[in-house]
Design a protein around this motif. Structure first.
Motif, short mmCIF file in Angstrom:
data_model
loop_
_atom_site.label_atom_id
_atom_site.label_comp_id
_atom_site.label_asym_id
_atom_site.label_seq_id
_atom_site.Cartn_x
_atom_site.Cartn_y
_atom_site.Cartn_z
N ILE A 265 1.02 -1.26 0.04
CA ILE A 265 0.05 -0.03 0.05
C ILE A 265 0.99 1.29 -0.01
CG2 ILE A 265 -1.83 1.05 1.30
CD1 ILE A 265 -2.50 -1.76 0.34
N ASN A 266 0.73 2.05 -0.74
CA ASN A 266 1.36 3.49 -1.04
C ASN A 266 0.32 4.68 -1.47
OD1 ASN A 266 2.98 5.62 -1.52
ND2 ASN A 266 4.37 4.65 -2.74
N LEU A 267 0.06 5.31 -0.16
CA LEU A 267 -0.94 6.40 -0.35
C LEU A 267 -0.50 7.59 -1.21
CD1 LEU A 267 -2.58 6.20 3.29
CD2 LEU A 267 -3.44 4.88 1.24
N PHE A 268 0.79 7.55 -1.36
CA PHE A 268 1.39 8.87 -1.96
C PHE A 268 1.80 8.42 -3.58
CE2 PHE A 268 2.31 8.45 2.60
CZ PHE A 268 1.62 9.84 2.83
N ASN A 269 1.25 7.54 -4.05
CA ASN A 269 1.56 7.19 -5.39
C ASN A 269 0.55 6.35 -6.18
OD1 ASN A 269 4.20 6.68 -7.35
ND2 ASN A 269 3.32 4.85 -7.34
N ARG A 270 0.66 6.23 -7.41
CA ARG A 270 -0.50 5.49 -8.18
C ARG A 270 0.17 4.40 -9.00
NH1 ARG A 270 -3.16 8.39 -5.43
NH2 ARG A 270 -4.80 9.60 -5.83
N PRO A 271 -0.45 3.15 -8.75
CA PRO A 271 -1.74 2.65 -8.13
C PRO A 271 -1.33 2.65 -6.73
CG PRO A 271 -0.46 0.81 -8.98
CD PRO A 271 0.29 2.02 -9.50
N LEU A 272 -2.45 2.87 -5.81
CA LEU A 272 -2.33 2.92 -4.28
C LEU A 272 -2.09 1.47 -3.83
CD1 LEU A 272 -5.59 5.02 -3.33
CD2 LEU A 272 -3.15 5.99 -3.71
#
Length: 331
Positions: free
Chosen positions: A298-305
């Motif tokens: 999970i990376n809330l600061f990048n796409r895809p999340l």
């Protein structure tokens, strides 16, 4: 990616955080980006750090303060390396872990993200400083003569001289401490980081305007002499004049506008690193962040999340690990 049973556990050492590997093949010193490097890098970069740890590396998270004087902060980071070094040997000995890798500083590598890459660049540039004070002063004057006034130059010379002498004393102390812990000699090849590989992730060598808005306020701060030091131009000159950066890897992200100019400067102007140590991968500036939840990252600061572990490894971590291994073999 190699041994998923190894648990990444950080302990505070000096001002930093250390995760000791039981059988380390080397040490990775990690300097994160602004904000994320100050507030919980072991959380924000958790998945990347876990992957590096599983590859057989002891991990050191080096903190830095928010300041415009990057000379001073780079000096702090170098002092921190020598504070931590004997502790690695002592802690490993107490735990019954292997400590052989800690006895040669060429087994130490650096990974930086964003602003953290500037600090690594300064430390490598400092490696080119002559050992004699008068030669060192000449080098610094040549470097800063077109961008700084006399008082600024004198201040940098004084700070560098103090740092240089302090680090030489710390090396003597470290040798004595390590010998007292394990009755072994340590090989230190340079006061700074000569011979140590580095991987720069989305390097951002920027000016005061990148940290302060609106622009007129940044200009005012610069005019008062309170802006970012060294400037972008001075940092570039230090990198060029050093003649080093020969065991450096570079990872640039295709959707990253923040590090785009710095990446282009390295590849188009400096002409380093060579193609085999350059990776261009999908993602934005904050791609290195991320935590694992089950089979996903999970990376809330990048796409895809959300990415599967396999997709994330294929798109990023595998490139970083490959660079570190190839750079180590290229020394």
């Amino acid at each position: 990616m190699v041994n998923a049973n190894l648990k990444l556990r950080f302990k505070p050492v000096s001002h930093s955080w250390v995760a000791l590997h039981p059988q380390p093949k080397g040490v990775i010193q990690f300097i994160a980006g602004a904000f994320f490097g100050t507030f919980g890098p072991m959380i924000f970069y958790r998945y990347l750090l876990q992957c590096l740890y599983e590859q057989g590396y002891t991990i050191i998270l080096l903190p830095f303060n928010f300041t415009f004087n990057h000379y001073v902060e780079a000096g702090f980071l170098m002092r921190e390396q020598y504070e931590i070094l004997p502790e690695l040997v002592r802690m490993a000995s107490v735990e019954g872990y292997d400590y052989e890798a800690y006895l040669d500083d060429k087994n130490f590598s650096w990974i930086g993200h964003s602003l953290g890459c500037k600090y690594i660049s300064l430390l490598e540039g400092f490696t080119a400083l002559p050992p004699e004070p008068q030669d060192r002063e000449k080098f610094i004057r040549n470097l800063l003569s077109y961008t700084s006034d006399e008082s600024q130059i004198e201040s940098v010379i004084a700070d560098i001289n103090v740092l240089f002498e302090e680090l030489k004393r710390k090396i003597v102390e470290d040798r004595k401490l390590i010998y007292s812990y394990v009755n072994r000699e340590i090989k230190i090849n340079s006061v700074f980081i000569k011979g140590q590989a580095s991987v720069l992730l989305a390097p951002a060598i920027a000016d005061t305007g990148s940290a302060i808005r609106p622009q007129f306020l940044a200009n005012l701060i610069d005019n008062l002499g309170w802006g970012v030091k060294p400037t972008v131009e001075e940092t570039h000159n230090l990198i060029k004049d050093s003649g080093l950066f020969n065991i450096m890897g570079l990872v640039c992200f295709q959707s990253d506008n923040i590090a785009k100019v710095t990446c282009e400067w390295f590849t188009n102007i400096l002409k380093k690193p060579p193609q085999e140590f350059l990776q261009s991968v999908k993602g934005g500036h904050l791609k290195p962040l991320g935590i694992q939840l089950g089979k996903y990252v999970i990376n809330l600061f990048n796409r895809p999340l959300i990415e599967s572990v396999q997709e994330r490894n294929r798109g990023f971590e595998s490139h970083v690990i490959q660079l570190i291994e190839e750079l180590k073999n290229n020394k």
